[in-house]
Motif scaffolding. Structure first.
Motif, PDB file in Angstrom:
ATOM      1  N   ASP A 305       0.823  -1.206   0.000  1.00  0.00           N
ATOM      2  CA  ASP A 305       0.000   0.000   0.000  1.00  0.00           C
ATOM      3  C   ASP A 305       0.860   1.261   0.000  1.00  0.00           C
ATOM      4  N   GLN A 308       2.202   2.091  -3.598  1.00  0.00           N
ATOM      5  CA  GLN A 308       1.285   2.710  -4.547  1.00  0.00           C
ATOM      6  C   GLN A 308       0.695   4.008  -4.005  1.00  0.00           C
ATOM      7  N   HIS A 390      -1.012  -0.438  -9.417  1.00  0.00           N
ATOM      8  CA  HIS A 390      -2.274  -0.579  -8.700  1.00  0.00           C
ATOM      9  C   HIS A 390      -2.864  -1.971  -8.913  1.00  0.00           C
ATOM     10  N   VAL A 393      -0.853  -4.693  -7.011  1.00  0.00           N
ATOM     11  CA  VAL A 393      -1.162  -4.750  -5.576  1.00  0.00           C
ATOM     12  C   VAL A 393      -2.513  -5.404  -5.344  1.00  0.00           C
ATOM     13  N   TRP A 394      -3.486  -5.088  -6.195  1.00  0.00           N
ATOM     14  CA  TRP A 394      -4.807  -5.711  -6.047  1.00  0.00           C
ATOM     15  C   TRP A 394      -4.714  -7.229  -6.221  1.00  0.00           C
ATOM     16  N   ARG A 397      -3.144  -8.820  -3.123  1.00  0.00           N
ATOM     17  CA  ARG A 397      -4.081  -8.909  -2.010  1.00  0.00           C
ATOM     18  C   ARG A 397      -5.081 -10.046  -2.224  1.00  0.00           C
ATOM     19  N   TRP A 526      -6.102  -1.167   8.042  1.00  0.00           N
ATOM     20  CA  TRP A 526      -6.129  -1.647   6.667  1.00  0.00           C
ATOM     21  C   TRP A 526      -7.355  -1.120   5.938  1.00  0.00           C
ATOM     22  N   ARG A 529     -10.687  -4.278   1.261  1.00  0.00           N
ATOM     23  CA  ARG A 529     -10.254  -4.853  -0.007  1.00  0.00           C
ATOM     24  C   ARG A 529     -11.348  -4.682  -1.060  1.00  0.00           C
TER      25      ARG A 529
END
Length: 583
Positions: A305, A308, A390, A393-394, A397, A526, A529
């Motif tokens: 996180d 980005q 981006h 990272v998605w 996760r 956090w 998501r």
């Protein structure tokens, strides 16, 4: 009556006896035909498997009753059951290893390409605008990117030294071009470099640009390197942990679980599920990575996180050229003040005769303008790695959410295989209990290593994990600590080096804002998501991870974002590089 006695003796074997109980399957089926068929298909020599059951006094693990196994067959089955269990554990974790390896490759490709694109963009802009003027001085720019590569890939020297050397070399080239009427001997240039590299110096020939570039590129590179190294460490640790070294007690328990039914002549009788769970929990109790595994995943996601957001690697890589151009602009605009301080400290150099003075650069070479701007979000292409930060990272996760409870659920996964236990839908049916056909009545023990001391199937060492497991957990903790520190702007590698050299533990710290030395802020909660992946073909462009890229410079220009399209840079920068002509 004497006449009927022989007839009764003949009919007596045909009379039904009591129902089957534990161990009675060996008395009912004396043949080893089914065992011979199964083991023969596995490549066992049928010469080692008797056609009918024999006495089992020679057996070491299985019940010493009637058996289909010779001593050689039992030893071979012990090895085969161990290999089966090890294979199941490795297969169960193959997705986890593949996930970490693929994420490491994609993020590494992305960071490498961003550095490469930044270097190519700077070289293309300078070459297109200034021709041979840039090519004559390109070495210092190439050296800067080469040392940035070394830091990212090889954990080379500190970035502070790299950037300080770059600005010193740039001043050494640019300052004489401000004063072509003077001749600058090596001693003067050495004094000039000393003035630039001194932290207490008020010279600041490039203004605040060196400090801002140091903060931005250092925290991004430190975070990127710690992140990629963390992924690689996790992949290696998991790969090693899945290669289970079976203990002696575990080997015996596995043989009782899936080997002894073959020796008893009932290979089709599946082991009880509770029996399997006790064996698997006991065998894996010292090999898991919890609770360090959960902390490691949290560290990965926290740093991702940051990469980005406030530590945007994309913005840092794209802004190198801008910070350099801003520094040169400052030097040109403040040349009188800078020159006065330099001449005061280093003395006045000798004048050069007009005949030997360097001619100014031709206007046609210095006056070209080629607009160097950052592409808008809707035009920004994905990298050769196939995505933007981006989306990377998605995807990370999404995949890590599936493996968070991997080590806790590994025994359930192993016992879900048809070779290890009966299906959960057949839990009420008779199964193999370790001694015969029946129901498994012993309690299933799950949980920590301490709780496994009550496991009825095998004794668990209460002294703690073995040495290899401790080493793997230590590696995970070290990677987690480095990622956590990098997310707070601290480079633990440099801190370790400084402790070795001076005994101090200060390290290097780079705050979220432009202010150097600010105290690190504890990570926030956090964010939720997303339920769907970011769209790559919408009107908003490919991914929306660059939203934070225009927020990092607001504190120095009244809230207006500063990017690669800064108008003052384009207006003044051509005249600045005109100084970099042939000496």
């Amino acid at each position: 009556m004497s006449v009927l006695r022989p007839l009764l003796l003949l009919l007596l074997p045909l009379c039904p006896g009591p129902g089957p109980g534990p161990g009675s399957e060996a008395k009912v089926a004396r043949t080893c035909a089914e065992t011979r068929q199964v083991l023969g298909a596995r490549g066992y020599s049928l010469n080692l498997i008797p056609p009918n059951m024999i006495s089992g006094e020679h057996l070491q693990i299985c019940p010493q009753e009637y058996t289909c196994c010779s001593s050689e067959t039992e030893q071979k089955l012990i090895s085969d059951t161990e290999a089966t269990f090890q294979g199941l554990v490795e297969d169960s974790g193959s997705f986890l290893v593949h996930t970490l390896a693929a994420r490491h490759r994609k993020f590494n490709e992305f960071f490498r390409e961003m550095l490469s694109v930044s270097h190519q963009s700077l070289a293309q802009f300078f070459s297109h605008s200034y021709g041979r003027l840039y090519s004559q001085h390109a070495l210092i720019f190439n050296s800067l990117f080469s040392r940035l590569w070394d830091y990212y890939e090889k954990s080379g020297e500190g970035l502070d030294d790299t950037l300080a050397d770059f600005w010193a070399q740039l001043l050494e080239r640019a300052f004489p071009l401000l004063h072509p009427q003077y001749s600058f001997p090596p001693d003067f240039l050495l004094c000039l470099t000393r003035l630039t590299s001194t932290t207490e110096s008020s010279l600041q020939p490039f203004g605040d640009s060196p400090r801002r570039l140091r903060l931005q590129i250092t925290r991004a590179l430190v975070a990127a390197r710690a992140f990629v190294q963390g992924l690689e460490t996790g992949k290696n640790v998991v790969d090693e942990a899945l290669k289970v070294q079976v203990s002696g007690d575990c080997r015996k328990a596995l043989m009782r679980l899936i080997g002894c039914p073959l020796c008893r002549g009932v290979p089709s009788l599946m082991p009880c599920r509770g029996f399997c769970l006790n064996v698997a929990n006991g065998c894996l109790s010292n090999r898991g990575l919890e609770p360090d595994w959960g902390s490691y995943l949290d560290g990965l996601l926290f740093l991702a996180d940051k990469l980005q957001g406030p530590f945007s690697f994309e913005l840092a890589a794209e802004s190198i050229g801008v910070k350099i151009s801003e520094g040169l602009m400052y030097l040109q605009e403040n040349s009188v003040r800078v020159s006065a301080k330099v001449f005061k400290e280093c003395g006045t150099p000798h004048l050069v005769s007009a005949r030997n003075r360097r001619a100014p650069a031709p206007l046609e070479e210095t006056g070209r303008q080629w607009p160097w701007r950052a592409a808008p979000e809707e035009e920004r292409p994905t990298t050769a790695a196939g995505t933007n930060l981006h989306r990377l990272v998605w995807e990370l996760r999404e995949r890590l959410s599936r493996v968070r409870g991997f080590w806790v659920g590994l025994p359930l996964t192993v016992c879900g295989d048809s070779r290890m236990a009966a299906d959960i839908s057949q839990e009420a049916a008779p199964c193999w209990t370790g001694t015969g056909r029946g129901r498994y009545q012993l309690p299933v023990v799950v949980g920590s290593r301490t709780e496994q001391t009550h496991n009825p199937e095998l004794g668990v060492d209460t002294s703690g994990p073995d040495v290899p497991t401790r080493r793997r957990r230590l590696l995970l903790r070290s990677a987690t600590a480095r990622m956590r520190a990098a997310a707070l702007g601290q480079d633990l590698d440099m801190q370790d080096a400084e402790e070795d050299a001076s005994g101090s533990g200060g390290g290097h710290q780079y705050a979220d804002d432009w202010k150097a030395g600010a105290a690190p802020v504890a990570p926030a909660a956090w964010p939720p998501r997303p339920h769907h992946p970011p769209r790559r073909d919408s009107s908003g462009g490919r991914g929306r991870g660059g939203g934070a890229r225009y927020n990092q410079d607001r504190s120095r220009n009244g809230g207006m974002p500063v990017g690669l399209h800064t108008p003052p840079v384009l207006i003044l920068f051509p005249s600045v590089l005109a100084m970099l002509g042939p000496r």
